[in-house]
Write an enzyme that holds these catalytic residues in place. Structure first.
Site, short mmCIF file in Angstrom:
data_model
loop_
_atom_site.label_atom_id
_atom_site.label_comp_id
_atom_site.label_asym_id
_atom_site.label_seq_id
_atom_site.Cartn_x
_atom_site.Cartn_y
_atom_site.Cartn_z
N ASN A 71 13.57 44.74 -20.76
CA ASN A 71 14.74 44.28 -20.33
C ASN A 71 15.90 44.81 -21.66
O ASN A 71 15.31 44.79 -22.90
CB ASN A 71 14.55 42.77 -20.86
CG ASN A 71 14.00 42.13 -19.66
OD1 ASN A 71 13.69 42.56 -18.38
ND2 ASN A 71 13.27 40.91 -19.83
N GLU A 96 13.89 30.41 -8.85
CA GLU A 96 14.00 31.93 -8.65
C GLU A 96 14.32 32.20 -7.53
O GLU A 96 14.90 33.10 -7.09
CB GLU A 96 12.62 32.25 -8.94
CG GLU A 96 12.28 32.16 -10.59
CD GLU A 96 10.79 32.34 -10.62
OE1 GLU A 96 9.84 32.58 -10.17
OE2 GLU A 96 10.26 31.84 -11.83
N TYR A 143 1.92 33.55 -8.83
CA TYR A 143 1.66 32.31 -9.32
C TYR A 143 0.20 31.94 -9.39
O TYR A 143 -0.55 31.36 -10.36
CB TYR A 143 2.58 31.43 -8.95
CG TYR A 143 3.75 31.10 -9.57
CD1 TYR A 143 4.16 30.55 -10.80
CD2 TYR A 143 4.73 32.08 -9.07
CE1 TYR A 143 5.39 30.49 -11.34
CE2 TYR A 143 6.11 32.08 -9.64
CZ TYR A 143 6.39 31.29 -10.72
OH TYR A 143 7.62 31.46 -11.39
#
Length: 415
Positions: A209, A140, A98
């Site tokens: 994905n 998360e 982050y």
């Protein structure tokens, strides 16, 4: 929960809305340019959503603008936070990543806005960023913990072996994956996807994905992948490599199931599964659950393909529909071949439309699950909204960032 935002920060962020409306895309493009100077950070992202398409910077610009507009009413962004958290888990994003985003975002704001990005503005956006980051990190952490503690669950990348490969159409192939360690897998929620970390010769690290196309179980997953037409471009590199090189025995690094698009198994009301092309993959998983657990539940399976040459999993879907007395099926071919038989291979010629759905499915009560290319989703979601279907009954999965769907009804988490 993070510390509430200060009143001065809320005011300062809201004051930047006009600048974001004018320059938001330039800011997010610059942000990614800065982040991607770090190869380790660049590898975390699906590059097919950058470069020639630019869809991810557009999507992020829309998200940043929505955050600024709603900074004093963040409850409306709950669905977006869940979607981002699920995507991050599939990519194995961790708290230590982050700060790189924070540094790049604030520097990009300064680069693009120049002197208009005062110290006060940058400090406010710094506080606002970390407020959202702490929300995401917290959510998360919960998802990671739940996945790791579930039977068959794990965190990060786990080695899976391709057990079998099946050609489903001329351009679509299925891969059944089992853990190399011989253990069980955590059953997915029907509609979810798996994250993959690929390291391809001559290409390097890729993240992708793929939706799970089988019913939940504790032994294996199946993905069903379309070969993209342009293998030299980022969007086609992974799918073409899988088609050309992944066979029985190939080992792939896989993240656990993720995603906020999944069937409401507790519900009893009618559902309509609407898909285009390879968007049928999560729908087949849902049909498998309906056949096994709710065969009497009213359900409509509406699928569109170009023609029989590229129509995947048709026999499997027919078998699932046949064992589900409550289910109905309608197949559309946009350009049927001479060998395609109407009434046998397909039912309708043309494209699926919201008008057809309104006339042929229980639009006043049904929940609609949608998956397919962006133009398909954009037309159907907006059309259903025009027919009065509220946002909470329109749920969708899409290929890539939802930059073209930002003014569509808010997608709801199927829980």
């Amino acid at each position: 929960m993070p510390k509430p935002l200060s009143a001065s920060t809320i005011a300062a962020v809201k004051a930047t809305v006009p600048a974001l409306e004018a320059h938001g895309l330039a800011i997010t493009r610059r942000m990614y340019e800065r982040m991607f100077q770090n190869p380790a950070i660049r590898e975390l992202f699906n590059q097919s959503h950058h470069g020639e398409t630019g869809s991810q910077p557009k999507a992020l610009a829309g998200a940043v603008l929505a955050y600024a507009r709603n900074i004093d009413n963040l409850g409306v962004l709950g669905g977006a936070v869940e979607r981002i958290a699920q995507k991050h888990v599939a990519l194995n994003i961790l708290p230590e990543h982050y700060p790189f985003v924070a540094e790049a975002l604030l520097a990009a704001i300064k680069d693009v806005l120049g002197d208009a990005a005062t110290d006060e503005i940058l400090a406010a956006w710094g506080e606002a960023y970390w407020f959202l980051a702490e929300l995401l990190i917290g959510r998360e952490a919960t998802i990671y913990r739940d996945l790791a503690s579930a039977p068959g669950g794990w965190n990060g990348w786990r080695d899976f072996e391709v057990e079998s490969v099946t050609d489903e159409s001329a351009i679509i192939r299925s891969f059944v994956l089992v853990p190399v360690d011989g253990g069980k897998v955590v059953p997915h929620k029907p509609g979810q996807y798996l994250g993959f970390a690929l390291d391809l010769p001559g290409v390097g690290a890729l993240r992708r994905n793929y939706s799970i196309s089988c019913a939940p179980n504790d032994r294996a997953y199946r993905i069903t992948v379309k070969r993209e037409a342009a293998p030299a471009l980022p969007a086609g590199r992974a799918s073409n490599w899988l088609h050309d090189h992944a066979g029985p025995g190939t080992v792939l690094k896989v993240a656990p199931p993720a995603g906020d698009f999944f069937l409401d198994e507790a519900g009893q009301g009618p559902i309509v599964l609407v898909s285009g092309g390879v968007g049928l993959t999560p729908m087949v998983s849902m049909l498998g659950v309906l056949a096994a657990k709710q065969p009497q539940r009213p359900a409509w399976y509406v699928h569109g393909a170009l023609n029989g040459r590229v129509h995947a999993l048709r026999n499997e879907v027919r078998d699932l529909i046949a064992t589900s007395p409550g289910s109905n099926s309608r197949i559309f071919y946009a350009e049927p071949l001479d060998t395609d038989r109407q009434g046998v291979d397909y039912d309708e010629q043309g494209l699926i439309t919201a008008d057809w759905l309104a006339a042929n499915t229980p639009i006043d009560t049904a929940t609609y699950y949608l998956c397919g290319p962006k133009p398909f989703l954009r037309d159907i979601t907006r059309g259903l909204a025009r027919h009065g279907v509220p946002g909470e009954r329109i749920r969708y999965e899409f290929f890539g960032p939802a930059d073209d769907l930002l003014d569509a009804p808010e997608r709801q988490v199927a829980a």
